[in-house]
Design a protein around this motif. Structure first.
Motif, PDB file in Angstrom:
ATOM      1  N   ASN B  45       0.836  -1.207   0.000  1.00  0.00           N
ATOM      2  CA  ASN B  45       0.000   0.000   0.000  1.00  0.00           C
ATOM      3  C   ASN B  45       0.866   1.250   0.000  1.00  0.00           C
ATOM      4  O   ASN B  45       1.900   1.305   0.654  1.00  0.00           O
ATOM      5  N   GLU B 284     -14.420   5.422   5.221  1.00  0.00           N
ATOM      6  CA  GLU B 284     -13.611   4.574   4.349  1.00  0.00           C
ATOM      7  C   GLU B 284     -12.195   5.132   4.216  1.00  0.00           C
ATOM      8  O   GLU B 284     -11.205   4.415   4.336  1.00  0.00           O
ATOM      9  N   LYS B 287     -10.315   4.837   7.480  1.00  0.00           N
ATOM     10  CA  LYS B 287      -9.853   3.469   7.738  1.00  0.00           C
ATOM     11  C   LYS B 287      -8.565   3.168   6.981  1.00  0.00           C
ATOM     12  O   LYS B 287      -7.700   2.450   7.474  1.00  0.00           O
ATOM     13  N   LYS B 288      -8.465   3.721   5.782  1.00  0.00           N
ATOM     14  CA  LYS B 288      -7.227   3.551   5.050  1.00  0.00           C
ATOM     15  C   LYS B 288      -6.060   4.116   5.862  1.00  0.00           C
ATOM     16  O   LYS B 288      -4.996   3.507   5.978  1.00  0.00           O
ATOM     17  N   THR B 290      -5.937   4.623   9.145  1.00  0.00           N
ATOM     18  CA  THR B 290      -5.642   3.882  10.374  1.00  0.00           C
ATOM     19  C   THR B 290      -4.932   2.566  10.060  1.00  0.00           C
ATOM     20  O   THR B 290      -4.182   2.072  10.895  1.00  0.00           O
ATOM     21  N   THR B 291      -5.164   2.003   8.866  1.00  0.00           N
ATOM     22  CA  THR B 291      -4.399   0.813   8.477  1.00  0.00           C
ATOM     23  C   THR B 291      -2.911   1.112   8.543  1.00  0.00           C
ATOM     24  O   THR B 291      -2.118   0.337   9.068  1.00  0.00           O
ATOM     25  N   LYS B 294      -1.856   1.845  12.266  1.00  0.00           N
ATOM     26  CA  LYS B 294      -1.834   0.630  13.075  1.00  0.00           C
ATOM     27  C   LYS B 294      -0.526  -0.118  12.816  1.00  0.00           C
ATOM     28  O   LYS B 294       0.172  -0.540  13.745  1.00  0.00           O
ATOM     29  N   TRP B 324     -10.177   4.466  18.117  1.00  0.00           N
ATOM     30  CA  TRP B 324     -10.567   4.230  16.722  1.00  0.00           C
ATOM     31  C   TRP B 324     -11.864   3.444  16.669  1.00  0.00           C
ATOM     32  O   TRP B 324     -12.757   3.749  15.883  1.00  0.00           O
ATOM     33  N   PRO B 331      -9.208  -0.055  11.501  1.00  0.00           N
ATOM     34  CA  PRO B 331      -8.965  -0.698  10.215  1.00  0.00           C
ATOM     35  C   PRO B 331      -9.594  -2.101  10.117  1.00  0.00           C
ATOM     36  O   PRO B 331      -9.746  -2.761  11.122  1.00  0.00           O
TER      37      PRO B 331
END
Lengths: 325, 331
Positions: B45, B284, B287-288, B290-291, B294, B324, B331
């Motif tokens: 990513n 959405e 969340k990207k 927080t991925t 994390k 979160w 995520p």
């Protein structure tokens, strides 16, 4: 005539196409000229005005212009220190650069031996190609220490005790100040000014110079009484170009001015200009009124540039009238 | 149209690697780009972070043009609510006081809030001032003028430094206050950490404040600062993390916590966390983000320490994960 009419008949279809194309090009060029020359600046002014409305509402025009306070913590903003700084540094830089540039141009066109001309011209043009950030770094790392340790203490010792002038050399010589900034700025604008002046010197018809020589004029008299009057508008053009450059110069000044929002009382005081304040503070301006005040500042710069260039243009016209008899 | 667009984003989201965009603070930029590099290597990513400054970061996330914004100073919970944002800290940095007094070389000086405040107010003008002598009885301080250096550009470093001065010095609070740039009573301005450092190095008797990371990388002398327990502590990974672990992180207050002048005998007092801002109404995209973070909390500490950033203590990380979940952006 006959040939023309026959080709016209033959190429009648092409001709209408050609006319159409011509109109199209005319229209497109006209539009772009109008857009770039008139609409674009107007649009910028409008956007700046729109973004600064918050600050305009809060501080007004006269108050913002005359307030010497710039205090982000208490959200009290005034532009006086920046406007004064911009004008002082531009004025000093142009005053240093003008005689030097004219000297360089005279040397290149009139005095230098033929083989040396392209070398000197090339070197000067190369100066113009150096990005301003390089001037800033060079000024900060090389010139500033020399100014702080050698030049400024010497200036202070020599002129510091004189009446009136002495005040200009007071304070602790730090190197990050009005003098260093103006000096580096002047070096930055010399190539622009020198090449414009040189080009206009080159355009003086040799017949004029030769007839002056023929009448027994010395080289100095030819330069003073033929070349310079003939090229007055060229010199002034270079002046305007470099004034514009000095007004808007940011990166080099950011390194050298110290960004202290105060009105400099001596050449050794740190100060700030409009562009420096913008460059230094734009990214971290965290409140709306702060950002809006910065936009207000840039609008003022827009106005200041406009006014200064107009004055310069006006001076050119008067100069031309006086010198071009 | 909107549906088609949504379907398209859903499609790209599932079939292609994520592309995460963020913008803001310059202070954590070296770390975020290092994290992004290793994150991409491990997960495929992409993270595109633009260091445009904290003010710009706040503005961009407020306008929803990025997936996450970054700011060196925390936003107050009411400001967050106004723009429907949430925030959490990523790493901790500190501001150190560096100086150039040739007579004492790299000796670490003891300084406290009053001393630094009076120096920056222009009240203490000489290095052999009785107050400085009293703080450093074993150092032979010379009769030399102090050259005060501060940042000329707006910066989170200035924010942390002036925030600390405001807390420990009533006169500073009254006369100057704190912010990314303030109206300095005295001194000269240098642009960026390198500008301040260069200035201090060049002026004999200079004093300035720079980021801990920068001082460490350039091996500058750093002063020990008296914390609120009365102990002089030198800036180090340990003392800075101590400040973060004594701080009362509260997820109901969106981690609004300023790490200056924290309790704890070992805590270095001029510390500050750097923050990430997410938008609640674009889960959405959040969340990207927080991925990525994390992954950074779990595997990024070693990269942070390599660059002299101080990672968050483990208990704070746990709080952030819970935070979160509460806001539906885990995520």
């Amino acid at each position: 005539m006959e040939i023309v009419s026959s080709t016209q008949e033959k190429l009648s279809t092409v001709k209408t196409k050609g006319v159409f194309f011509e109109v199209l090009v005319k229209f497109a060029l006209g539009f772009w000229a109008l857009f770039i020359g008139l609409l674009f600046p107007l649009l910028i002014a409008l956007i700046l005005f729109y973004e600064s409305r918050l600050a305009i509402e809060k501080f007004g025009f006269i108050h913002f212009l005359t307030n010497a306070n710039w205090d982000p913590v208490n959200e009290d903003f005034g532009a006086l220190t920046m406007i004064v700084g911009t004008i002082i540094s531009t004025f000093l830089a142009v005053s240093i650069a003008t005689p030097i540039s004219i000297g360089i141009a005279i040397f290149i066109t009139e005095l230098a031996p033929k083989w040396l001309k392209p070398i000197v011209s090339g070197a000067i043009e190369l100066l113009a190609a150096i990005p301003s950030i390089i001037y800033g770094m060079w000024g900060f790392f090389v010139i500033t220490p020399i100014m702080a340790n050698k030049v400024e203490p010497w200036l202070q010792a020599t002129f510091g005790n004189l009446p009136l002038v002495g005040a200009l050399f007071s304070g602790v010589p730090t190197g990050v100040d009005v003098l260093t900034t103006s000096l580096v700025l002047s070096i930055m604008i010399i190539p622009f000014m020198a090449s414009v002046v040189r080009d206009s010197f080159n355009m003086v018809p040799s017949i004029m110079k030769e007839s002056a020589y023929g009448l027994g004029a010395t080289q100095w008299e030819v330069i003073r009484q033929v070349v310079i009057p003939y090229t007055a508008s060229g010199i002034a053009g270079g002046l305007i170009l470099s004034t514009g450059r000095a007004l808007g110069e940011t990166m080099a000044v950011t390194f050298l001015a110290g960004n202290n929002p105060q009105i400099p009382k001596s050449l050794f005081d740190s100060f700030t200009t409009i562009t420096v304040a913008l460059a230094n503070q734009f990214t971290e301006a965290d409140t709306d009124i702060y950002l809006s005040s910065l936009y207000y500042l840039s609008m003022l710069l827009f106005l200041v540039s406009f006014v200064m260039l107009s004055i310069a243009k006006f001076m050119v016209l008067r100069l031309e009238k006086r010198w071009k008899v | 149209m909107k549906k088609a667009l949504l379907a398209l984003t859903a499609l790209t989201g599932t079939t292609l690697a994520l592309e995460i965009t963020g913008a803001g603070a310059t202070f954590p930029y070296p770390l975020y780009s290092k994290w992004a590099f290793h994150f991409e290597k491990e997960t495929g990513n992409k993270v595109n972070y633009q260091a445009i400054g904290s003010g710009g970061g706040i503005r961009q996330i407020t306008n929803r043009t990025v997936d996450f914004g970054a700011s060196d100073a925390p936003l107050k919970p009411e400001e967050l609510r106004k723009n429907n944002l949430i925030q959490f800290p990523t790493v901790i940095g500190a501001v150190v006081i560096t100086y150039n007094v040739p007579e004492i070389g790299k000796t670490s000086l003891n300084l406290d809030g009053k001393a630094i405040c009076d120096i920056y107010l222009g009240k203490i003008k000489k290095w052999n001032d009785p107050y400085l002598k009293q703080l450093n009885p074993n150092v032979n301080l010379p009769d030399r003028n102090i050259v005060v250096v501060h940042r000329s550009d707006g910066s989170g470093t200035t924010w942390i430094f002036t925030n600390w001065l405001t807390k420990v010095c009533p006169e500073w609070k009254e006369k100057v206050g704190f912010g990314t740039s303030v109206k300095w009573p005295t001194g000269v301005g240098g642009k960026g950490n390198e500008g301040v450092t260069n200035y201090v190095k060049r002026s004999q008797g200079g004093i300035g404040y720079v980021e801990y990371i920068y001082a460490k990388q350039n091996n500058l002398p750093m002063a020990k600062i008296k914390n609120r327990e009365g102990v002089f502590v030198e800036p180090s990974l340990k003392t800075i993390q101590s400040a973060a672990s004594y701080a009362k992180w509260d997820k109901s207050k969106d981690f609004y916590q300023i790490l200056t002048d924290q309790p704890g005998k070992e805590s270095y007092p001029i510390a500050g966390a750097t923050f990430i801002l997410l938008a609640k109404d674009q889960p959405e995209r959040s969340k990207k983000a927080t991925t990525f973070f994390k992954w950074a909390y779990e595997k990024g500490d070693k990269y942070a320490e390599e660059l002299n950033y101080v990672p968050m203590p483990a208990n704070v990380k746990k709080l952030i994960f819970e935070y979160w979940k509460e806001h539906g952006v885990a995520p």
